[in-house]
Design a protein around this motif. Structure first.
Motif, PDB file in Angstrom:
ATOM      1  N   HIS A 125       3.313  -9.416  -9.793  1.00 13.93           N
ATOM      2  CA  HIS A 125       2.439  -9.480  -8.754  1.00 13.93           C
ATOM      3  C   HIS A 125       1.103  -9.511  -8.322  1.00 13.93           C
ATOM      4  O   HIS A 125       0.140  -8.831  -9.208  1.00 13.93           O
ATOM      5  CB  HIS A 125       2.846  -8.779  -8.222  1.00 13.93           C
ATOM      6  CG  HIS A 125       4.721  -7.712  -7.846  1.00 13.93           C
ATOM      7  ND1 HIS A 125       5.353  -8.510  -6.720  1.00 13.93           N
ATOM      8  CD2 HIS A 125       5.869  -7.716  -8.842  1.00 13.93           C
ATOM      9  CE1 HIS A 125       6.414  -8.629  -7.567  1.00 13.93           C
ATOM     10  NE2 HIS A 125       7.256  -8.068  -8.293  1.00 13.93           N
ATOM     11  N   PRO A 126       0.753 -10.008  -8.016  1.00 13.23           N
ATOM     12  CA  PRO A 126      -1.221 -10.528  -8.276  1.00 13.23           C
ATOM     13  C   PRO A 126      -1.761  -9.602  -8.038  1.00 13.23           C
ATOM     14  O   PRO A 126      -1.695  -8.720  -6.907  1.00 13.23           O
ATOM     15  CB  PRO A 126      -1.439 -12.490  -7.577  1.00 13.23           C
ATOM     16  CG  PRO A 126       0.183 -12.944  -7.843  1.00 13.23           C
ATOM     17  CD  PRO A 126       1.203 -11.954  -7.909  1.00 13.23           C
ATOM     18  N   TRP A 127      -2.817  -9.794  -8.424  1.00 18.00           N
ATOM     19  CA  TRP A 127      -3.629  -8.461  -7.792  1.00 18.00           C
ATOM     20  C   TRP A 127      -4.508  -8.298  -6.673  1.00 18.00           C
ATOM     21  O   TRP A 127      -3.827  -7.703  -5.434  1.00 18.00           O
ATOM     22  CB  TRP A 127      -5.214  -8.278  -8.101  1.00 18.00           C
ATOM     23  CG  TRP A 127      -5.138  -7.611  -9.453  1.00 18.00           C
ATOM     24  CD1 TRP A 127      -4.714  -8.701 -11.181  1.00 18.00           C
ATOM     25  CD2 TRP A 127      -5.427  -5.942 -10.317  1.00 18.00           C
ATOM     26  NE1 TRP A 127      -4.758  -7.646 -12.057  1.00 18.00           N
ATOM     27  CE2 TRP A 127      -5.219  -6.499 -11.503  1.00 18.00           C
ATOM     28  CE3 TRP A 127      -5.306  -4.977  -9.222  1.00 18.00           C
ATOM     29  CZ2 TRP A 127      -4.947  -5.390 -12.638  1.00 18.00           C
ATOM     30  CZ3 TRP A 127      -5.390  -3.890 -10.584  1.00 18.00           C
ATOM     31  CH2 TRP A 127      -4.659  -4.094 -12.347  1.00 18.00           C
ATOM     32  N   ASP A 128      -4.235  -9.580  -5.391  1.00 20.94           N
ATOM     33  CA  ASP A 128      -4.779  -9.651  -3.907  1.00 20.94           C
ATOM     34  C   ASP A 128      -3.601  -9.787  -3.822  1.00 20.94           C
ATOM     35  O   ASP A 128      -2.759  -9.964  -2.042  1.00 20.94           O
ATOM     36  CB  ASP A 128      -5.516 -11.058  -3.869  1.00 20.94           C
ATOM     37  CG  ASP A 128      -4.726 -12.431  -4.397  1.00 20.94           C
ATOM     38  OD1 ASP A 128      -3.174 -11.900  -4.722  1.00 20.94           O
ATOM     39  OD2 ASP A 128      -5.190 -13.554  -4.006  1.00 20.94           O
ATOM     40  N   SER A 129      -1.932  -9.088  -4.143  1.00 18.72           N
ATOM     41  CA  SER A 129      -0.488  -9.537  -2.977  1.00 18.72           C
ATOM     42  C   SER A 129      -0.425  -8.124  -1.985  1.00 18.72           C
ATOM     43  O   SER A 129      -1.413  -7.537  -2.460  1.00 18.72           O
ATOM     44  CB  SER A 129       0.626  -9.606  -4.035  1.00 18.72           C
ATOM     45  OG  SER A 129       1.040  -8.520  -4.826  1.00 18.72           O
ATOM     46  N   GLY A 130       0.015  -8.043  -1.547  1.00 16.78           N
ATOM     47  CA  GLY A 130       0.675  -7.181  -0.642  1.00 16.78           C
ATOM     48  C   GLY A 130       0.613  -6.061  -1.541  1.00 16.78           C
ATOM     49  O   GLY A 130       1.023  -4.691  -0.939  1.00 16.78           O
ATOM     50  N   ARG A 131       2.027  -6.477  -2.167  1.00 12.56           N
ATOM     51  CA  ARG A 131       2.953  -5.107  -2.685  1.00 12.56           C
ATOM     52  C   ARG A 131       1.316  -4.308  -3.818  1.00 12.56           C
ATOM     53  O   ARG A 131       1.252  -3.376  -3.812  1.00 12.56           O
ATOM     54  CB  ARG A 131       3.665  -6.039  -4.279  1.00 12.56           C
ATOM     55  CG  ARG A 131       4.418  -4.750  -4.876  1.00 12.56           C
ATOM     56  CD  ARG A 131       5.711  -5.695  -5.522  1.00 12.56           C
ATOM     57  NE  ARG A 131       5.628  -4.135  -6.183  1.00 12.56           N
ATOM     58  CZ  ARG A 131       7.240  -4.910  -7.075  1.00 12.56           C
ATOM     59  NH1 ARG A 131       8.260  -5.542  -6.830  1.00 12.56           N
ATOM     60  NH2 ARG A 131       7.835  -3.341  -8.219  1.00 12.56           N
ATOM     61  N   THR A 132       1.056  -5.447  -4.285  1.00 12.63           N
ATOM     62  CA  THR A 132       0.011  -4.238  -5.347  1.00 12.63           C
ATOM     63  C   THR A 132      -1.352  -3.790  -4.757  1.00 12.63           C
ATOM     64  O   THR A 132      -1.796  -2.221  -5.113  1.00 12.63           O
ATOM     65  CB  THR A 132      -0.722  -5.449  -6.094  1.00 12.63           C
ATOM     66  OG1 THR A 132      -0.238  -6.330  -7.052  1.00 12.63           O
ATOM     67  CG2 THR A 132      -2.297  -4.991  -7.315  1.00 12.63           C
ATOM     68  N   ILE A 133      -1.741  -4.396  -3.328  1.00 11.51           N
ATOM     69  CA  ILE A 133      -3.016  -3.586  -2.763  1.00 11.51           C
ATOM     70  C   ILE A 133      -1.850  -2.449  -1.958  1.00 11.51           C
ATOM     71  O   ILE A 133      -2.661  -1.566  -2.067  1.00 11.51           O
ATOM     72  CB  ILE A 133      -3.545  -4.304  -1.527  1.00 11.51           C
ATOM     73  CG1 ILE A 133      -3.743  -5.291  -1.886  1.00 11.51           C
ATOM     74  CG2 ILE A 133      -3.937  -3.663  -0.783  1.00 11.51           C
ATOM     75  CD1 ILE A 133      -4.481  -6.716  -1.147  1.00 11.51           C
ATOM     76  N   ALA A 134      -0.900  -2.349  -1.799  1.00 12.68           N
ATOM     77  CA  ALA A 134      -0.014  -1.144  -1.276  1.00 12.68           C
ATOM     78  C   ALA A 134       0.252  -0.099  -1.732  1.00 12.68           C
ATOM     79  O   ALA A 134      -0.164   0.946  -1.984  1.00 12.68           O
ATOM     80  CB  ALA A 134       1.384  -1.915  -0.546  1.00 12.68           C
ATOM     81  N   GLY A 135       0.667  -0.678  -3.830  1.00 14.48           N
ATOM     82  CA  GLY A 135      -0.012   0.328  -4.113  1.00 14.48           C
ATOM     83  C   GLY A 135      -0.520   1.119  -4.961  1.00 14.48           C
ATOM     84  O   GLY A 135      -1.128   2.165  -5.095  1.00 14.48           O
ATOM     85  N   LEU A 136      -1.787   0.303  -5.043  1.00 12.13           N
ATOM     86  CA  LEU A 136      -3.094   1.047  -5.286  1.00 12.13           C
ATOM     87  C   LEU A 136      -3.318   2.036  -4.214  1.00 12.13           C
ATOM     88  O   LEU A 136      -4.617   2.771  -4.197  1.00 12.13           O
ATOM     89  CB  LEU A 136      -3.754  -0.215  -5.210  1.00 12.13           C
ATOM     90  CG  LEU A 136      -3.862  -0.873  -6.745  1.00 12.13           C
ATOM     91  CD1 LEU A 136      -4.965  -2.091  -6.037  1.00 12.13           C
ATOM     92  CD2 LEU A 136      -4.090  -0.049  -7.969  1.00 12.13           C
ATOM     93  N   VAL A 137      -3.764   1.398  -2.374  1.00 14.82           N
ATOM     94  CA  VAL A 137      -3.259   2.160  -1.430  1.00 14.82           C
ATOM     95  C   VAL A 137      -3.049   3.358  -1.917  1.00 14.82           C
ATOM     96  O   VAL A 137      -3.794   4.601  -1.802  1.00 14.82           O
ATOM     97  CB  VAL A 137      -3.402   1.609  -0.036  1.00 14.82           C
ATOM     98  CG1 VAL A 137      -3.423   2.172   0.763  1.00 14.82           C
ATOM     99  CG2 VAL A 137      -4.547   0.699   0.489  1.00 14.82           C
ATOM    100  N   GLY A 138      -1.306   3.366  -1.831  1.00 13.35           N
ATOM    101  CA  GLY A 138      -0.515   4.766  -2.202  1.00 13.35           C
ATOM    102  C   GLY A 138      -0.687   5.576  -3.369  1.00 13.35           C
ATOM    103  O   GLY A 138      -1.062   7.040  -3.220  1.00 13.35           O
ATOM    104  N   ALA A 139      -1.359   4.937  -4.712  1.00 16.02           N
ATOM    105  CA  ALA A 139      -1.551   5.341  -5.753  1.00 16.02           C
ATOM    106  C   ALA A 139      -3.462   6.531  -4.647  1.00 16.02           C
ATOM    107  O   ALA A 139      -3.404   8.160  -5.311  1.00 16.02           O
ATOM    108  CB  ALA A 139      -2.296   4.957  -6.667  1.00 16.02           C
TER     109      ALA A 139
END
Length: 504
Positions: free
Chosen positions: A232-246
């Motif tokens: 899941h690339p860094w600009d994917s929605g899943r990665t961004i959501a994970g970073l925001v959640g963290a």
């Protein structure tokens, strides 16, 4: 009760601190070996247990994820339950999880067992370092003991590659896990004979369960999101959501620490400026170190086409360089302080990693690879001894578990993030080179060169941080190891210590 106290006192007098150091360092060494021991065995494991290409990476990721995620709880439990008690329980759990790995009949069982290994390691590592800090309280002796401990970071990782290569080539991949059983059994047998019982006379602090949950979930989500960036690339929605959640969980953890009566990380530790900066330095340096192992192993096997055993043996110059530098630096720290090795060590390591970036498909071991590994090992050995001393030197004995957990958390998180970020960049660069018409082998070599360049930059950043940390440590002066506990707890947690205070 008086009889019990007399017996405990007598037992304390007969304890040799050198045996304590040997036992806790053996446990830490096993944990660090398991960071890298599976790398050279992954192709064989994938074939035997029918892993898919995408799921095979979780043999390593499951360990990093749980190890990095549960360290904060491990540090708190070491202080709450007692160092020796937690050491014994977590070591036994690690041995059982290793047996489950070695006997795993399928891919899912192996991944679950590796996750269990990581959780046990997250409890064992801070307990071990906390025992070391409690045993060696005099400045010079603590510096020498921490020098040995720090040397294990690189030595354990390099040894894991060597041992893994030998076991895969000579026996069966399952022995990379089963070898932990006899080592753990001997350590558990020696534990009550070497390490004094925990002193439970002081009031027990109520654990901050809310803070532990927020901090652990933040780290778990961060590491999970980062290690999944290969799919899941860094600009994917899943990665961004994970970073925001963290980030949200981390903010909640910070707010909880400000309001909790007994925060998970004592506020006095956060006020030790040089220790906080040293933690950041560990995070940055670990990213470069473990990424170097990852990419250099791929270079040796995929470009040079070396066997697993030869790959492991090729790391010996690094191990020797790091061991020598660690031993020399530990002796100098007692009299000259950490400022010079904090700045010079990472700078030397950066030079070694930049030399690795000049490798190509025709490079030889003797003329090109070995000198770079020796230089990198010397620099990292010098740096890690000094930075770990500064990162834990201001922690009181009562909070040694938390301080040591913070060090190892930064190390594991730095390793996971460093590998994930550099893998993403290297893959992108390799694809660009192939799209431009480059031969696949040339594209792979170029991507490895780019990865080593980034690692060199990370070590350069660690050198800059080292200058700042050294300056802060110089201004603060040497820690008063005789009064560390009262300094951190403002006198509220002073207690008599069962551990011996010196080596001789």
């Amino acid at each position: 009760m008086p009889t019990h106290g007399t017996a405990a006192t007598a037992r304390t007098k007969t304890v040799d601190p050198r045996f304590v150091l040997l036992l806790v360092c053996t446990a830490q060494f096993v944990l660090l070996i398991d960071d890298t021991i599976v790398n050279v065995a992954l192709p064989t494991i994938g074939s035997d247990l029918k892993f898919s290409e995408s799921s095979l990476s979780w043999v390593t990721n499951a360990y990093f994820l749980t190890f990095g995620g549960f360290l904060l709880i491990g540090g708190g439990l070491a202080d709450l339950l007692g160092r020796r008690r937690l050491f014994g329980w977590s070591l036994a759990a690690f041995v059982l999880a290793s047996a489950a790995c070695g006997l795993a009949p399928n891919a899912g069982t192996l991944i679950a067992a590796r996750a269990a290994q990581g959780i046990a390691g997250a409890l064992l590592s801070p307990a071990a370092l906390s025992i070391l800090l409690a045993t060696f309280r005099e400045r010079g002796e603590r510096a020498r003991a921490l020098g040995i401990w720090a040397a294990l970071t690189g030595l354990g990782a390099a040894t894991g590659l060597l041992v893994g290569g030998a076991l895969v080539e000579w026996t069966h991949w399952r022995w990379i896990f089963l070898i932990n059983l006899p080592v753990g059994a001997v350590a558990l047998f020696l534990l009550p004979r070497v390490i004094p019982a925990d002193d439970r006379s002081a009031p027990v602090r109520a654990p901050d369960f809310a803070g532990a949950a927020l901090g652990t979930l933040a780290v778990l989500l961060l590491v999970y999101t980062v290690v999944e960036t290969d799919t899941h690339p860094w600009d994917s929605g899943r990665t961004i959501a994970g970073l925001v959640g963290a980030a949200v969980l981390a903010l909640g953890f910070a707010l909880r620490q400000r309001s909790a009566a007994e925060p998970l990380i004592p506020r006095s530790l956060l006020k030790i400026r040089q220790a906080v900066l040293a933690q950041l330095m560990v995070l940055v340096a670990a990213g470069g170190l473990f990424a170097m192992f990852f990419f250099l192993t791929l270079y040796m096997q995929n470009v040079q086409e070396w066997s697993p055993l030869r790959t492991g043996l090729s790391y010996l110059p690094f191990s020797v360089g790091m061991g020598v530098a660690s031993a020399v630096t530990a002796k100098l720290l007692a009299t000259r302080g950490p400022a010079v090795p904090l700045a010079l060590g990472p700078a030397i390591a950066a030079g070694g990693m930049y030399a690795l970036s000049r490798l190509d498909a025709e490079s030889s071991f003797a003329a090109h690879l070995m000198p770079a590994l020796v230089v990198a090992g010397l620099g990292l050995g010098m740096a890690f001894v000094a930075v770990i001393q500064v990162a834990t030197g201001g922690a009181g004995e009562a909070d040694g578990g938390v301080a040591s957990a913070m060090v190892t958390t930064c190390q594991q998180i730095g390793a996971a993030i460093g590998i994930a970020v550099i893998v993403t960049i290297a893959k992108s660069y390799r694809d660009e080179r192939r799209a431009a018409g480059a031969h696949p082998l040339d594209a792979a070599v170029d991507s490895f060169s780019r990865a080593f360049e980034i690692q060199s930059i990370l070590m350069g950043a660690a050198a800059v941080l080292g200058i700042v940390v050294g300056w802060a440590a110089h201004r603060a002066g040497p820690p008063d190891t005789a009064a560390l506990g009262s300094a951190v707890k403002s006198g509220s947690d002073a207690r008599p210590h069962a551990q011996p205070s010196s080596v001789g």
